[in-house]
Design a protein around this motif. Structure first.
Motif, PDB file in Angstrom:
ATOM      1  N   MET A  20      19.269 -37.930 -16.756  1.00 62.65           N
ATOM      2  CA  MET A  20      18.073 -37.503 -16.023  1.00 62.65           C
ATOM      3  C   MET A  20      16.818 -37.895 -16.784  1.00 62.65           C
ATOM      4  N   VAL A  21      16.843 -37.729 -18.091  1.00 59.49           N
ATOM      5  CA  VAL A  21      15.688 -38.079 -18.921  1.00 59.49           C
ATOM      6  C   VAL A  21      15.548 -39.593 -19.023  1.00 59.49           C
ATOM      7  N   VAL A  22      16.649 -40.277 -19.332  1.00 60.68           N
ATOM      8  CA  VAL A  22      16.624 -41.728 -19.531  1.00 60.68           C
ATOM      9  C   VAL A  22      16.172 -42.451 -18.266  1.00 60.68           C
ATOM     10  N   LEU A  23      16.765 -42.118 -17.145  1.00 55.75           N
ATOM     11  CA  LEU A  23      16.430 -42.827 -15.904  1.00 55.75           C
ATOM     12  C   LEU A  23      15.018 -42.513 -15.429  1.00 55.75           C
ATOM     13  N   THR A  24      14.586 -41.267 -15.594  1.00 57.81           N
ATOM     14  CA  THR A  24      13.213 -40.919 -15.220  1.00 57.81           C
ATOM     15  C   THR A  24      12.213 -41.663 -16.101  1.00 57.81           C
ATOM     16  N   ALA A  25      12.466 -41.680 -17.406  1.00 55.41           N
ATOM     17  CA  ALA A  25      11.561 -42.370 -18.329  1.00 55.41           C
ATOM     18  C   ALA A  25      11.540 -43.868 -18.066  1.00 55.41           C
ATOM     19  N   ALA A  26      12.709 -44.464 -17.836  1.00 53.35           N
ATOM     20  CA  ALA A  26      12.776 -45.904 -17.579  1.00 53.35           C
ATOM     21  C   ALA A  26      12.057 -46.268 -16.278  1.00 53.35           C
ATOM     22  N   PHE A  27      12.243 -45.462 -15.255  1.00 58.97           N
ATOM     23  CA  PHE A  27      11.548 -45.722 -13.990  1.00 58.97           C
ATOM     24  C   PHE A  27      10.045 -45.574 -14.170  1.00 58.97           C
ATOM     25  N   TRP A  28       9.627 -44.502 -14.856  1.00 59.11           N
ATOM     26  CA  TRP A  28       8.198 -44.286 -15.080  1.00 59.11           C
ATOM     27  C   TRP A  28       7.594 -45.460 -15.837  1.00 59.11           C
ATOM     28  N   VAL A  55       8.785 -53.574 -21.447  1.00 63.53           N
ATOM     29  CA  VAL A  55       9.168 -53.545 -20.026  1.00 63.53           C
ATOM     30  C   VAL A  55      10.396 -54.420 -19.761  1.00 63.53           C
ATOM     31  N   LEU A  56      10.439 -55.606 -20.365  1.00 53.86           N
ATOM     32  CA  LEU A  56      11.492 -56.572 -20.034  1.00 53.86           C
ATOM     33  C   LEU A  56      12.742 -56.458 -20.899  1.00 53.86           C
ATOM     34  N   ILE A  57      12.628 -55.960 -22.120  1.00 55.26           N
ATOM     35  CA  ILE A  57      13.776 -55.924 -23.019  1.00 55.26           C
ATOM     36  C   ILE A  57      14.216 -54.490 -23.333  1.00 55.26           C
ATOM     37  N   LEU A  58      13.314 -53.669 -23.838  1.00 59.96           N
ATOM     38  CA  LEU A  58      13.706 -52.341 -24.308  1.00 59.96           C
ATOM     39  C   LEU A  58      14.078 -51.374 -23.183  1.00 59.96           C
ATOM     40  N   THR A  59      13.369 -51.421 -22.074  1.00 51.51           N
ATOM     41  CA  THR A  59      13.697 -50.512 -20.977  1.00 51.51           C
ATOM     42  C   THR A  59      15.072 -50.810 -20.391  1.00 51.51           C
ATOM     43  N   PRO A  60      15.409 -52.073 -20.095  1.00 54.62           N
ATOM     44  CA  PRO A  60      16.785 -52.341 -19.646  1.00 54.62           C
ATOM     45  C   PRO A  60      17.829 -52.009 -20.715  1.00 54.62           C
ATOM     46  N   LEU A  84      23.685 -43.900 -31.294  1.00 51.24           N
ATOM     47  CA  LEU A  84      23.197 -45.158 -30.737  1.00 51.24           C
ATOM     48  C   LEU A  84      22.192 -44.921 -29.620  1.00 51.24           C
ATOM     49  N   LEU A  85      22.513 -44.008 -28.704  1.00 49.52           N
ATOM     50  CA  LEU A  85      21.592 -43.699 -27.615  1.00 49.52           C
ATOM     51  C   LEU A  85      20.291 -43.119 -28.167  1.00 49.52           C
ATOM     52  N   GLY A  86      20.398 -42.249 -29.158  1.00 49.47           N
ATOM     53  CA  GLY A  86      19.198 -41.677 -29.767  1.00 49.47           C
ATOM     54  C   GLY A  86      18.355 -42.721 -30.467  1.00 49.47           C
ATOM     55  N   LEU A  87      19.006 -43.657 -31.158  1.00 49.88           N
ATOM     56  CA  LEU A  87      18.278 -44.718 -31.845  1.00 49.88           C
ATOM     57  C   LEU A  87      17.530 -45.604 -30.854  1.00 49.88           C
ATOM     58  N   VAL A  88      18.215 -46.028 -29.801  1.00 51.58           N
ATOM     59  CA  VAL A  88      17.572 -46.867 -28.789  1.00 51.58           C
ATOM     60  C   VAL A  88      16.443 -46.096 -28.111  1.00 51.58           C
ATOM     61  N   ALA A  89      16.656 -44.823 -27.818  1.00 54.04           N
ATOM     62  CA  ALA A  89      15.618 -44.011 -27.170  1.00 54.04           C
ATOM     63  C   ALA A  89      14.403 -43.829 -28.070  1.00 54.04           C
ATOM     64  N   SER A  95       7.849 -47.596 -29.123  1.00 54.82           N
ATOM     65  CA  SER A  95       7.209 -48.808 -28.608  1.00 54.82           C
ATOM     66  C   SER A  95       6.307 -48.511 -27.419  1.00 54.82           C
ATOM     67  N   VAL A  96       6.759 -47.630 -26.550  1.00 61.82           N
ATOM     68  CA  VAL A  96       5.940 -47.253 -25.398  1.00 61.82           C
ATOM     69  C   VAL A  96       4.677 -46.536 -25.871  1.00 61.82           C
ATOM     70  N   LEU A  97       4.808 -45.647 -26.840  1.00 65.13           N
ATOM     71  CA  LEU A  97       3.651 -44.924 -27.366  1.00 65.13           C
ATOM     72  C   LEU A  97       2.642 -45.887 -27.986  1.00 65.13           C
ATOM     73  N   VAL A  98       3.113 -46.796 -28.818  1.00 62.09           N
ATOM     74  CA  VAL A  98       2.214 -47.775 -29.449  1.00 62.09           C
ATOM     75  C   VAL A  98       1.578 -48.670 -28.386  1.00 62.09           C
ATOM     76  N   THR A  99       2.370 -49.081 -27.400  1.00 67.10           N
ATOM     77  CA  THR A  99       1.829 -49.920 -26.318  1.00 67.10           C
ATOM     78  C   THR A  99       0.726 -49.195 -25.564  1.00 67.10           C
ATOM     79  N   ARG A 100       0.955 -47.921 -25.242  1.00 68.40           N
ATOM     80  CA  ARG A 100      -0.059 -47.146 -24.528  1.00 68.40           C
ATOM     81  C   ARG A 100      -1.345 -47.016 -25.348  1.00 68.40           C
ATOM     82  N   MET A 101      -1.176 -46.850 -26.664  1.00 69.47           N
ATOM     83  CA  MET A 101      -2.356 -46.724 -27.516  1.00 69.47           C
ATOM     84  C   MET A 101      -3.120 -48.050 -27.602  1.00 69.47           C
ATOM     85  N   LEU A 102      -2.424 -49.152 -27.633  1.00 74.72           N
ATOM     86  CA  LEU A 102      -3.068 -50.454 -27.748  1.00 74.72           C
ATOM     87  C   LEU A 102      -3.708 -50.919 -26.448  1.00 74.72           C
TER      88      LEU A 102
END
Length: 104
Positions: A20-28, A55-60, A84-89, A95-102
């Motif tokens: 629920m968290v992963v799919l919602t975050a990825a869609f958002w 968007v193209l690599i980490l989200t998929p 592994l799931l925690g590390l990728v998340a 990356s999303v946080l840094v991207t939003r800040m930049l």
């Protein structure tokens, strides 16, 4: 047969909650990142590259790791899968946080 099919094991219960968290975050981020990429706001090459990478690599990758739970669980074990799931998340969220800040 390994055991009863219902109720599902704790692993699959946690997996569905994580989904629920992963799919919602990825869609958002897919929608938000696409809108940022298509926008005309000025941004540098680093911000643009990081935006496209998330968007193209980490989200998929995040969604694939979540979807491949049964396959990964057999290979790395239950604890290894959650690590592994925690590390990728965490990489994705950072990356999303840094991207939003930049970008904004």
């Amino acid at each position: 047969m390994a055991g009863p099919l219902w109720p599902p094991s704790r692993f699959w219960q946690y997996w569905s909650l994580a989904g629920m968290v992963v799919l919602t975050a990825a869609f958002w981020w897919g929608v938000e990142g696409y809108a940022l990429a298509q926008g005309n706001a000025p941004r540098g090459q680093i911000a643009d590259g990081l935006l496209r990478f998330t968007v193209l690599i980490l989200t998929p990758a995040l969604v694939i790791v979540w979807l491949a739970a049964a396959w990964l669980r057999r290979r790395v074990g239950e604890g290894g899968y959650w690590q592994l799931l925690g590390l990728v998340a965490m990489i994705w969220a950072g990356s999303v946080l840094v991207t939003r800040m930049l970008v904004t």
